[in-house]
Design an enzyme around this catalytic site. Structure first.
Site: not given
Length: 575
Positions: A203, A437
């Site tokens: 990420d 996420d």
């Protein structure tokens, strides 16, 4: 309060929640469910939902997703959905579904040991009962020949799976070694999973970046006069307008907790800036800051009282006296030489507008980590982010990532992880920290999170927790996993070898029972010693491992030579 709010949200769709901010813990308040601003205005962040670090202004009529965090201002939010239909609930649901589909990695050694023990018992009974009939062994031993019962006992001792049972000790040792480095693993199966992966996805916000904004550039965009300063234009701050604008903004943002304010103050540290004396200060929730100040240096205003406003581009443009002037400011922002995809804040000082450009701070260790994963671990490295394309590629180029997927929603990240894992045919590691996420972390073969920044949802589904706020532990985890799986294989081979070399001579009657026991226990001890090697720092290949062993041997020999006295000294002492 959140507990009562969640209870009410399950029974009504018209709840109003007051979100306040007054430089206290109220600024950490999150919106419990999807809603709409009913009254007031404020600045919020949805970084944990989308990965976008840019603060957003919300006013009456604007929608706010559940999980958004209030930064400043006060507003009344009218709930538009129940918890079951909220954005946050959908993310949690996706996480649970992905977690159910996650492959279960089980150590084949446990199953093998269970069946192997039964085989050993059966073979031992067969040797004791069938041996006298097939090989003419006596049932009870004599001075000339060992009996079948004696041989069966030797086989049972030599072939017992004690050495195989302690082979997984390397997993516990490796987990302990990782814990000493501030890395927590949720079980030994995580090491097997890490070693099997050939792809890793990061990420962006909070993972490859620190999640904090930094000032990239300061740009005069409106009302500044370029050229020779004339007496009648003494109020113009050319030629040092950038420094003086930074001084004004830093003076207004001093003591703030807003991400943009902190970035301005940090950018001003260590710089020789003009002194600014703030006379009047006012915070306008959801809009920006207003202040009057006295310019000490002549370039700012020759000591006259000036008015300054600091906030979003929309807020500064709304202060203009005409639509034409407001339009010019917005056009100047969109045509900026630095691009229009940065996080922006504008400063207006007596109609002179200066634009501040902000971006995420890349992690200082990001470049080295990505290089190690690509060059030494031989992994396919990519970025999965909800941020826009230009910001994503800017960070990717800074750390050395060539494969980027941007503008992804939580469900898009989940689908991307599943697609990549199925296409590659091997495991995928996902590194993240936010609520957005969590589905991807659960679907990945291994999920790694930075525990200091991670949301509770991300921590719950992750397999590896990095307790320190750095991603330098990621290469260490992968190298340690490969080292551990190699040690476990070595231990299994060593255990089986000891079993074979002790069992056959024992059955054939060449070894006495006491020597069989000694060989069996010696093999178990060797397996334990081999497993303890997991405490050593891992290497990426057996060549590096051999090189480290040689260096260690050389250093040990050098220490022994230093401790032993020279021969001349010994002779002199004898005389």
């Amino acid at each position: 309060m959140d507990h009562h709010v969640s209870q009410i949200c399950n029974t009504t769709r018209s709840l109003s929640v007051i979100l306040k901010w007054a430089h206290t813990s109220w600024s950490e308040l999150s919106v419990p469910v999807d809603g709409e601003v009913y009254q007031g205005r404020s600045t919020i962040t949805i970084e944990h939902l989308t990965g976008e670090a840019k603060p957003l202004e919300r006013k009456v009529g604007n929608r706010i997703p559940g999980g958004a965090r209030n930064l400043d201002g006060m507003m009344i939010v009218k709930a538009t959905s129940t918890w079951n239909n909220s954005t946050l609930s959908k993310i949690v649901q996706l996480t649970e579904e992905a977690h159910l589909n996650k492959p279960k990695l089980q150590r084949w050694l446990d199953e093998f040991g269970e069946h192997y023990s039964k085989v050993v018992i059966v073979l031992s009974l067969a040797v004791a009962l069938v041996g006298p009939f097939l090989f003419k062994w006596p049932f009870i031993g004599t001075s000339a020949c060992r009996g079948s019962v004696y041989r069966a006992l030797g086989l049972m001792v030599a072939a017992s799976p004690c050495a195989l049972a302690v082979a997984p000790l390397a997993y516990a040792t490796a987990i302990s070694a990782c814990a000493s480095k501030g890395i927590l693993l949720k079980g030994g199966h995580v090491l097997d999973a890490l070693a099997s992966c050939n792809t890793i996805a990061f990420d962006k916000t909070g993972t490859l970046t620190t999640g904090e904004l930094m000032c990239k550039a300061i740009e005069p965009i409106h009302g500044h006069r370029v050229g020779v300063i004339k007496p009648e234009l003494s109020s113009c701050c050319i030629p040092t307008c950038e420094e003086e604008a930074l001084a004004v903004a830093a003076a207004m943002e001093k003591g703030t907790t807003h991400p943009i304010g902190r970035a301005v103050v940090d950018h001003s540290l260590g710089k020789d800036l003009p002194s600014i004396s703030i006379d009047k200060f006012e915070s306008l929730p959801g809009r920006g800051l207003y202040a009057t100040f006295t310019g000490i240096q002549s370039g700012i205003g020759s000591g006259e009282l000036l008015r300054a406003s600091l906030g979003s581009v929309e807020y500064i443009a709304s202060l203009c006296n005409s639509e034409d002037e407001s339009k010019k400011i917005k056009e100047a922002v969109s045509t900026s030489a630095y691009g229009s995809n940065f996080v922006h804040a504008a400063l207006s000082v007596n109609k002179k507008v200066t634009l501040f450009h902000f971006e995420d701070k890349p992690r200082p260790d990001g470049t080295d980590v990505i290089a190690a994963l690509k060059d030494q671990a031989r992994l396919r490295v990519m970025m999965l982010t909800g941020d826009h394309e230009s910001s994503a590629w800017r960070v990717a180029n800074a750390v050395g990532i060539k494969e980027v997927y941007c503008s992804l929603k939580p469900e898009d990240k989940l689908n991307q992880v599943k697609t990549i894992a199925s296409d590659m045919g091997r495991g995928l590691i996902m590194v993240g920290d936010g609520i957005n996420d969590a589905p991807a972390l659960a679907a990945a073969t291994v999920g790694i999170v930075l525990a200091q920044r991670a949301s509770a949802t991300a921590i719950a589904v992750a397999d590896v927790l990095l307790l320190q706020d750095t991603i330098s532990g990621v290469p260490f985890c992968i190298a340690k996993a490969r080292q551990t799986t190699s040690l476990v294989k070595q231990s299994v081979v060593l255990a089986l070898s000891c079993i074979v070399f002790a069992s056959l001579p024992s059955v054939l009657g060449f070894l006495p029972l006491w020597l069989t026991v000694l060989l069996h226990e010696g093999g178990t001890l060797l397996v334990c010693l081999n497993s303890i090697r997991a405490l050593n720092d891992p290497t990426w290949s057996w060549k590096q491992d051999l090189h480290c062993m040689l260096n260690s041997l050389k250093s040990s020999c050098a220490m022994l030579l230093k401790r032993s006295p020279p021969s001349s000294t010994i002779q002199a002492a004898s005389l």
